[in-house]
Design an enzyme around this catalytic site. Sequence first.
Site, PDB file in Angstrom:
ATOM      1  N   SER A  86     -32.400 -10.243  34.880  1.00 46.36           N
ATOM      2  CA  SER A  86     -31.906 -11.236  33.924  1.00 46.36           C
ATOM      3  C   SER A  86     -30.395 -11.115  33.701  1.00 46.36           C
ATOM      4  CB  SER A  86     -32.634 -11.023  32.594  1.00 46.36           C
ATOM      5  OG  SER A  86     -32.124 -11.910  31.624  1.00 46.36           O
ATOM      6  N   GLY A  94     -22.557 -10.391  25.783  1.00 44.73           N
ATOM      7  CA  GLY A  94     -22.938 -10.791  24.417  1.00 44.73           C
ATOM      8  C   GLY A  94     -23.966 -11.910  24.395  1.00 44.73           C
ATOM      9  N   ASN A 152     -36.305  -9.352  25.805  1.00 35.73           N
ATOM     10  CA  ASN A 152     -35.157  -8.444  25.797  1.00 35.73           C
ATOM     11  C   ASN A 152     -35.004  -7.890  24.376  1.00 35.73           C
ATOM     12  OD1 ASN A 152     -32.671  -7.242  25.885  1.00 35.73           O
ATOM     13  ND2 ASN A 152     -31.558  -9.050  26.579  1.00 35.73           N
ATOM     14  N   CYS A 189     -31.269  -6.497  21.705  1.00 40.58           N
ATOM     15  CA  CYS A 189     -30.405  -7.226  20.785  1.00 40.58           C
ATOM     16  C   CYS A 189     -30.413  -6.561  19.400  1.00 40.58           C
ATOM     17  CB  CYS A 189     -30.963  -8.638  20.677  1.00 40.58           C
ATOM     18  SG  CYS A 189     -29.788  -9.793  20.086  1.00 40.58           S
ATOM     19  N   GLY A 234     -29.924  -6.595  40.158  1.00 38.01           N
ATOM     20  CA  GLY A 234     -28.983  -7.140  39.184  1.00 38.01           C
ATOM     21  C   GLY A 234     -27.571  -7.133  39.722  1.00 38.01           C
ATOM     22  N   THR A 235     -26.844  -6.064  39.427  1.00 41.59           N
ATOM     23  CA  THR A 235     -25.446  -5.940  39.847  1.00 41.59           C
ATOM     24  C   THR A 235     -25.312  -6.102  41.368  1.00 41.59           C
ATOM     25  OG1 THR A 235     -25.138  -4.501  37.955  1.00 41.59           O
ATOM     26  CG2 THR A 235     -23.427  -4.434  39.631  1.00 41.59           C
TER      27      THR A 235
HETATM   28  C1  LIG Z   1     -23.331  -9.234  33.770  1.00 41.17           C
HETATM   29  C2  LIG Z   1     -24.681  -8.801  33.301  1.00 41.17           C
HETATM   30  C3  LIG Z   1     -25.393  -9.586  32.407  1.00 41.17           C
HETATM   31  C4  LIG Z   1     -26.660  -9.186  31.963  1.00 41.17           C
HETATM   32  N1  LIG Z   1     -27.347  -9.995  31.098  1.00 41.17           N
HETATM   33  C5  LIG Z   1     -28.607  -9.640  30.729  1.00 41.17           C
HETATM   34  C6  LIG Z   1     -29.383 -10.511  29.921  1.00 41.17           C
HETATM   35  O1  LIG Z   1     -28.967 -11.616  29.567  1.00 41.17           O
HETATM   36  N2  LIG Z   1     -30.622 -10.086  29.553  1.00 41.17           N
HETATM   37  C7  LIG Z   1     -31.159  -8.887  29.957  1.00 41.17           C
HETATM   38  O2  LIG Z   1     -32.303  -8.580  29.603  1.00 41.17           O
HETATM   39  N3  LIG Z   1     -30.444  -8.057  30.742  1.00 41.17           N
HETATM   40  C8  LIG Z   1     -29.193  -8.405  31.137  1.00 41.17           C
HETATM   41  N4  LIG Z   1     -28.482  -7.582  31.965  1.00 41.17           N
HETATM   42  C9  LIG Z   1     -29.108  -6.303  32.431  1.00 41.17           C
HETATM   43  C10 LIG Z   1     -29.770  -6.478  33.793  1.00 41.17           C
HETATM   44  O3  LIG Z   1     -30.796  -7.430  33.763  1.00 41.17           O
HETATM   45  C11 LIG Z   1     -30.335  -5.135  34.306  1.00 41.17           C
HETATM   46  O4  LIG Z   1     -31.348  -4.699  33.425  1.00 41.17           O
HETATM   47  C12 LIG Z   1     -29.279  -4.052  34.408  1.00 41.17           C
HETATM   48  O5  LIG Z   1     -28.055  -4.582  34.844  1.00 41.17           O
HETATM   49  C13 LIG Z   1     -29.693  -2.923  35.377  1.00 41.17           C
HETATM   50  O6  LIG Z   1     -29.888  -3.416  36.684  1.00 41.17           O
HETATM   51  P1  LIG Z   1     -28.736  -3.392  37.816  1.00 41.17           P
HETATM   52  O7  LIG Z   1     -28.157  -2.022  37.841  1.00 41.17           O
HETATM   53  O8  LIG Z   1     -29.428  -3.786  39.087  1.00 41.17           O
HETATM   54  O9  LIG Z   1     -27.720  -4.413  37.417  1.00 41.17           O
HETATM   55  C14 LIG Z   1     -27.216  -7.956  32.427  1.00 41.17           C
HETATM   56  C15 LIG Z   1     -26.494  -7.167  33.334  1.00 41.17           C
HETATM   57  C16 LIG Z   1     -25.254  -7.576  33.780  1.00 41.17           C
HETATM   58  C17 LIG Z   1     -24.525  -6.706  34.782  1.00 41.17           C
END
Ligand SMILES: Cc1cc2nc3c(=O)[nH]c(=O)nc-3n(C[C@H](O)[C@H](O)[C@H](O)COP(=O)(O)O)c2cc1C
Length: 313
Positions: A21, A70, A132, A135, A272-273
């Site tokens: 997400s 945010g 999520n 928050c 994600g990233t």
């Molecule tokens: C830019 C960005 C925005 C994110 N926005 C959300 C979000 O809106 N809701 C959520 O549950 N997690 C959000 N995450 C967390 C990711 O979904 C994920 O749980 C976290 O980044 C770990 O995975 P990764 O290392 O593959 O990125 C966000 C992460 C990033 C980097």
Amino acid sequence: MNRLKTQLAKIKMKNPVTVASGTFGIEFAELFDLTCLGVVVTKTITLEPKAGNHPPRLYETPSGLLNSIGLQNPGVEIFIKESLPDYRKILEDNPDNPTPLVVSFSGATIREFINVLQRLEEVSGIAGYEVNVSCPNVEKEGLSFGVDSEAVYRLTKELKENLKTDRELIIKLTPNVTDIVEIAQAAEEGGCDSLALINTLIGMAIDWQTGNPFIKRGFGGLSGPAIKPVAVYNVFKVSQNTQLPILAMGGIATWQDALEFFYAGANAVAIGTGNFINPLSTLEIIDRLAEFLESKQLDLQSIIGKTGKLLNQ
Ligand SMILES: Cc1cc2nc3c(=O)[nH]c(=O)nc-3n(C[C@H](O)[C@H](O)[C@H](O)COP(=O)(O)O)c2cc1C
């Protein structure tokens, strides 16, 4: 024969790979066919629109990324009116190969979470919800729901009671807690169907020349390869101590990373990233996993949780 088939609680997946997400949007449809994914997870939405935090809100660290977006989002009404039809059109376009849609949402109070859920329950085309809980909880003076097992239990229970459809309820856990197992068990007791973990780890980076933090808000959530060992450990611990299926994420960028999470007990993985580095990484991971399993004549299901069995021998 499809060796990649997997399942969360109710959601059946043709392969175990999805997107995390907030790191993915409908614009990815210009790059590849989204029905290749096992599931699609949307960016978190809230009841009202949110402008998000002031920039800079992204900063790259060694092997990682700090973000403090945010929860910027258009709110549930605009999501239903504008984004959901686009997702549905793309994901349901090929009836032989549909991809389930999971909508991520959040709230600052239990009432807010329920209001978003109730609104989403009125529309079709959703297979499940990823909740999520990272928050801030205004009822708990800003502490996030996800760090308090009692709050996670209450929230999960109330969401479950307000669920009128057969949709999957996934609770997404934060690693910023003393004991993630306690929180996972609270979500299980509250009646959720499955878990997603992990969200970002709180971190900070400072410009040594000025003393200013690189993120405007001061700190942010760390993601990317830097957090992978923490994520693998959390998935392992939770899979050993709950019965719930796990959607795992945290630093996955390659098919070998994904395998680590399956061995640790994940039923599916999210990138994600990794999407920012290579927007096609999900597809590459699906293909390479299929090749690996074929070469070993194995099914994905046979390797899920293998590390726990090896350790307990
Ligand atoms: C830019 C960005 C925005 C994110 N926005 C959300 C979000 O809106 N809701 C959520 O549950 N997690 C959000 N995450 C967390 C990711 O979904 C994920 O749980 C976290 O980044 C770990 O995975 P990764 O290392 O593959 O990125 C966000 C992460 C990033 C980097």
